[in-house]
Write a protein that holds these residues in place. Structure first.
Motif, PDB file in Angstrom:
ATOM      1  N   TRP A 111       5.431  30.405 -54.224  1.00  0.00           N
ATOM      2  CA  TRP A 111       4.268  29.540 -54.030  1.00  0.00           C
ATOM      3  C   TRP A 111       3.047  30.338 -53.571  1.00  0.00           C
ATOM      4  O   TRP A 111       1.932  30.117 -54.042  1.00  0.00           O
ATOM      5  CB  TRP A 111       4.590  28.449 -53.011  1.00  0.00           C
ATOM      6  CG  TRP A 111       5.249  27.256 -53.617  1.00  0.00           C
ATOM      7  CD1 TRP A 111       6.577  26.930 -53.576  1.00  0.00           C
ATOM      8  CD2 TRP A 111       4.613  26.231 -54.378  1.00  0.00           C
ATOM      9  NE1 TRP A 111       6.814  25.767 -54.264  1.00  0.00           N
ATOM     10  CE2 TRP A 111       5.621  25.310 -54.764  1.00  0.00           C
ATOM     11  CE3 TRP A 111       3.304  25.994 -54.779  1.00  0.00           C
ATOM     12  CZ2 TRP A 111       5.345  24.183 -55.527  1.00  0.00           C
ATOM     13  CZ3 TRP A 111       3.032  24.866 -55.542  1.00  0.00           C
ATOM     14  CH2 TRP A 111       4.041  23.976 -55.904  1.00  0.00           C
ATOM     15  N   THR A 112       3.274  31.265 -52.643  1.00  0.00           N
ATOM     16  CA  THR A 112       2.169  32.106 -52.169  1.00  0.00           C
ATOM     17  C   THR A 112       1.567  32.897 -53.319  1.00  0.00           C
ATOM     18  O   THR A 112       0.342  32.967 -53.480  1.00  0.00           O
ATOM     19  CB  THR A 112       2.658  33.075 -51.075  1.00  0.00           C
ATOM     20  OG1 THR A 112       3.174  32.324 -49.976  1.00  0.00           O
ATOM     21  CG2 THR A 112       1.516  33.967 -50.592  1.00  0.00           C
ATOM     22  N   ILE A 115      -0.459  30.590 -55.715  1.00  0.00           N
ATOM     23  CA  ILE A 115      -1.765  30.195 -55.162  1.00  0.00           C
ATOM     24  C   ILE A 115      -2.761  31.350 -55.254  1.00  0.00           C
ATOM     25  O   ILE A 115      -3.922  31.165 -55.637  1.00  0.00           O
ATOM     26  CB  ILE A 115      -1.605  29.728 -53.701  1.00  0.00           C
ATOM     27  CG1 ILE A 115      -0.834  28.401 -53.660  1.00  0.00           C
ATOM     28  CG2 ILE A 115      -2.966  29.571 -53.025  1.00  0.00           C
ATOM     29  CD1 ILE A 115      -0.426  27.967 -52.265  1.00  0.00           C
ATOM     30  N   LEU A 119      -6.284  31.388 -57.363  1.00  0.00           N
ATOM     31  CA  LEU A 119      -7.554  31.718 -56.708  1.00  0.00           C
ATOM     32  C   LEU A 119      -8.214  32.919 -57.386  1.00  0.00           C
ATOM     33  O   LEU A 119      -9.426  32.925 -57.628  1.00  0.00           O
ATOM     34  CB  LEU A 119      -7.321  32.017 -55.225  1.00  0.00           C
ATOM     35  CG  LEU A 119      -6.965  30.832 -54.325  1.00  0.00           C
ATOM     36  CD1 LEU A 119      -6.625  31.321 -52.918  1.00  0.00           C
ATOM     37  CD2 LEU A 119      -8.120  29.836 -54.264  1.00  0.00           C
ATOM     38  N   GLY A 170      -1.058  38.365 -55.860  1.00  0.00           N
ATOM     39  CA  GLY A 170      -0.270  37.181 -56.188  1.00  0.00           C
ATOM     40  C   GLY A 170       0.936  37.493 -57.051  1.00  0.00           C
ATOM     41  O   GLY A 170       2.030  36.970 -56.816  1.00  0.00           O
TER      42      GLY A 170
END
Length: 226
Positions: A111-112, A115, A119, A170
């Protein structure tokens, strides 16, 4: 356009892009970030073929018009930046597929990573759209070029590089890639810092006081840090 750059863009980039898409596809069953790598690789492969081989456009040069007044000879900053940029995208899926896990391959990491990728993509696209004709892969300045200070450039001077940094972080995080994360400070950041300093020096030499005034209230890459 430098002949070495032409050869790299025309022949090696499509091959590397297909390999990246393949790695993304292979990790898809276990990691949703595979979609990002697959789409990124496919877009690069198809885009380079269309632009260079079919439309025959020089994508390495600015489209802002005018006479080129300053440029980086030999594209040294690009070649220094390239190994880290490739490592951040290729090492994570390779480590994920073929090496035992060192960091936990948990949903928190996934998930990190997702995201950060979203971004980064958003910021990169925003910066690219803001630059429009002033964009160039080759560091150069033309006589009709303007100093862009709108959009994300109101906050940082190099938002596209920040976007790529976030995407790289990411991908490495989303794949729980220890070696990918290590490659960021060891390979990506030195080349990125060198390219940013080279670009800033070139812009300052052309825009003089206008650039110095702009630089006085903006960060190079990360607000409050550098």
């Amino acid at each position: 356009m430098n002949r070495t750059i032409v050869i790299f863009l025309a022949f090696f980039v499509p091959v590397l892009a297909v390999l990246l898409a393949g790695l993304g596809w292979k990790t898809l069953p276990d990691n949703p970030l595979g979609w990002f790598l697959f789409v990124t690789g496919a877009v690069f492969a198809i885009g380079v073929v269309i632009v260079l081989w079919i439309r025959r456009k020089a994508i390495w040069q600015p489209r802002s018009g005018g006479v080129m007044t300053r440029e980086e000879k030999g594209d040294r900053s690009f070649w220094l930046y390239l190994p880290g940029a490739m490592a951040a995208f290729f090492i994570p899926p390779l480590e994920y597929l073929y090496l035992p896990a060192v960091l936990p391959r948990s949903s928190a990491f996934a998930w990190t990573g997702g995201i950060l990728v979203i971004l980064g993509c958003t910021l990169f696209a925003w910066a690219r759209r803001t630059l429009r004709a002033a964009y160039s892969g080759h560091l150069s300045v033309t006589s009709e070029q303007i100093l862009v200070q709108s959009g994300p450039y109101r906050i940082v001077r190099h938002p596209a590089y920040l976007g790529y940094f976030l995407m790289s972080l990411g991908v490495c995080s989303g794949y729980s890639s220890l070696y990918g994360l290590i490659s960021i400070p060891l390979l990506l950041m030195p080349g990125l810092v060198y390219r940013i300093r080279t670009e800033d020096k070139m812009l300052e030499g052309h825009f003089q006081d206008q650039f110095r005034a702009y630089a006085a209230h903006t960060a190079r890459l990360i607000p409050g840090i550098w």
